[in-house]
Write an enzyme that holds these catalytic residues in place. Structure first.
Site, PDB file in Angstrom:
ATOM      1  N   GLY A   1       0.811  -1.214   0.000  1.00  0.00           N
ATOM      2  CA  GLY A   1       0.000   0.000   0.000  1.00  0.00           C
ATOM      3  C   GLY A   1       0.839   1.256   0.000  1.00  0.00           C
ATOM      4  O   GLY A   1       0.594   2.183   0.781  1.00  0.00           O
TER       5      GLY A   1
ATOM      6  N   THR B   1       1.611   3.416  -2.689  1.00  0.00           N
ATOM      7  CA  THR B   1       1.510   4.347  -3.814  1.00  0.00           C
ATOM      8  C   THR B   1       1.205   5.775  -3.360  1.00  0.00           C
ATOM      9  O   THR B   1       1.293   6.710  -4.147  1.00  0.00           O
ATOM     10  CB  THR B   1       0.421   3.892  -4.807  1.00  0.00           C
ATOM     11  OG1 THR B   1      -0.839   3.796  -4.126  1.00  0.00           O
ATOM     12  CG2 THR B   1       0.773   2.541  -5.420  1.00  0.00           C
TER      13      THR B   1
ATOM     14  N   GLY C   1       0.438   8.419   0.558  1.00  0.00           N
ATOM     15  CA  GLY C   1       0.284   8.522   1.998  1.00  0.00           C
ATOM     16  C   GLY C   1       1.457   8.031   2.814  1.00  0.00           C
ATOM     17  O   GLY C   1       2.626   8.192   2.439  1.00  0.00           O
TER      18      GLY C   1
ATOM     19  N   TYR D   1     -12.820  -0.719  11.837  1.00  0.00           N
ATOM     20  CA  TYR D   1     -11.424  -0.352  11.597  1.00  0.00           C
ATOM     21  C   TYR D   1     -10.593  -0.571  12.863  1.00  0.00           C
ATOM     22  O   TYR D   1      -9.516  -1.175  12.830  1.00  0.00           O
ATOM     23  CB  TYR D   1     -11.350   1.106  11.158  1.00  0.00           C
ATOM     24  CG  TYR D   1      -9.948   1.673  11.057  1.00  0.00           C
ATOM     25  CD1 TYR D   1      -9.112   1.320  10.003  1.00  0.00           C
ATOM     26  CD2 TYR D   1      -9.464   2.576  12.011  1.00  0.00           C
ATOM     27  CE1 TYR D   1      -7.827   1.851   9.902  1.00  0.00           C
ATOM     28  CE2 TYR D   1      -8.200   3.106  11.918  1.00  0.00           C
ATOM     29  CZ  TYR D   1      -7.381   2.741  10.859  1.00  0.00           C
ATOM     30  OH  TYR D   1      -6.107   3.266  10.760  1.00  0.00           O
TER      31      TYR D   1
END
Length: 264
Positions: free
Chosen positions: A14, A16, A18, A154
């Site tokens: 993950g 790509t 942030g 979450y």
């Protein structure tokens, strides 16, 4: 202290944008060969091009694959059989009313946020143990300790990551492998920037005012009193991935600006 990761290969899932992208950049700046990952080829290629432009001499690769699925993890491991540093960063989040979250949505969060890290750790950790060196880092969240009522699904996944990282760390006893979790708090990633801009327009405030007011209202216990920068999170991760962090194992390392109101 000079962190040198030359000769080490790092996979950041993950990555790509942030926090993941910032971690990839930090590891590359420390000399590691970094593999960027995302679900689609286009986004991976764009992130790779952006990082190469900023760091022309960095050793970089990109592998597209949805690590939220068994097939995606298997394809990734086939393309990259061994890594020295695994950053389990891929994840999703979003506010949802608990009474409206379906079973399928609970499963989706668990597959992406939890099982991606489980599968990749299972695939790569044995090689690390054989080589007697490795780093596995789960990007958890302060929401794993302070479960947000608007994102219970979450928070559940972030708590699960803490349990898994601690359990895996116990399997490394007496070796040069470590497993840790890093817990960011509110962080100004690209998605949050869009949210803050919308909030500023709605409330007729500057973006700085909107961001500060959001933290004060929704994270009143924050000692930082602002969103963290993605680079501040990445700094902790790069250190934990380093040779210098050899005595840090099985830890839940907080980079949440003091929101969690506990000493331990």
């Amino acid at each position: 202290m000079h962190i040198d990761l030359s000769g080490k290969t790092a996979l950041v899932t993950g990555s790509t944008a942030g926090i993941g992208f910032a971690i990839a950049r930090g590891l590359a700046a420390s000399g590691a060969e970094v593999v960027l990952n995302g679900r689609g080829e286009a986004r991976v290629d764009a992130a790779l091009a952006k990082l190469k432009q900023a760091m022309p001499n960095a050793k970089l690769r990109g592998i597209a694959g949805d690590v939220g699925t068994v097939e995606g993890c298997n394809d990734l491991v086939t393309a990259l059989p061994e890594v020295d540093i695994l950053i389990n960063n891929a994840g999703i989040y979003g506010a949802q009313d608990f009474f409206e979250i379906s079973d399928e949505e609970w499963s989706r969060y668990f597959e992406i946020n939890v099982m991606s890290g489980v599968r990749l750790s299972r695939a790569y950790m044995q090689g690390m143990l054989k080589r007697n060196w490795g780093r596995i880092i789960f990007i958890s969240s302060e929401s794993g300790l302070n479960i947000p009522t608007e994102m219970i699904q979450y928070g559940m996944t972030k708590t699960a990551q803490l349990a898994i990282s601690r359990g895996l760390a116990k399997l490394t006893s007496g070796t040069g492998v470590t497993v840790n979790a890093v817990l960011p708090g509110p962080t100004m990633s690209e998605g949050v920037e869009v949210f803050v801009k919308d909030l500023a327009r709605q409330n007729k405030q500057s973006e700085q005012e909107a961001a500060a007011n959001f933290v004060k209202q929704h994270r009143p216990g924050s000692l930082l009193q602002r969103f963290a920068d993605v680079g501040e999170i990445a700094n902790m991760v790069v250190y934990v991935a380093s040779k210098e962090a050899s005595a840090t194992n099985g830890a839940a390392l907080r980079v949440e600006g003091g929101i969690v109101d506990t000493i331990a």
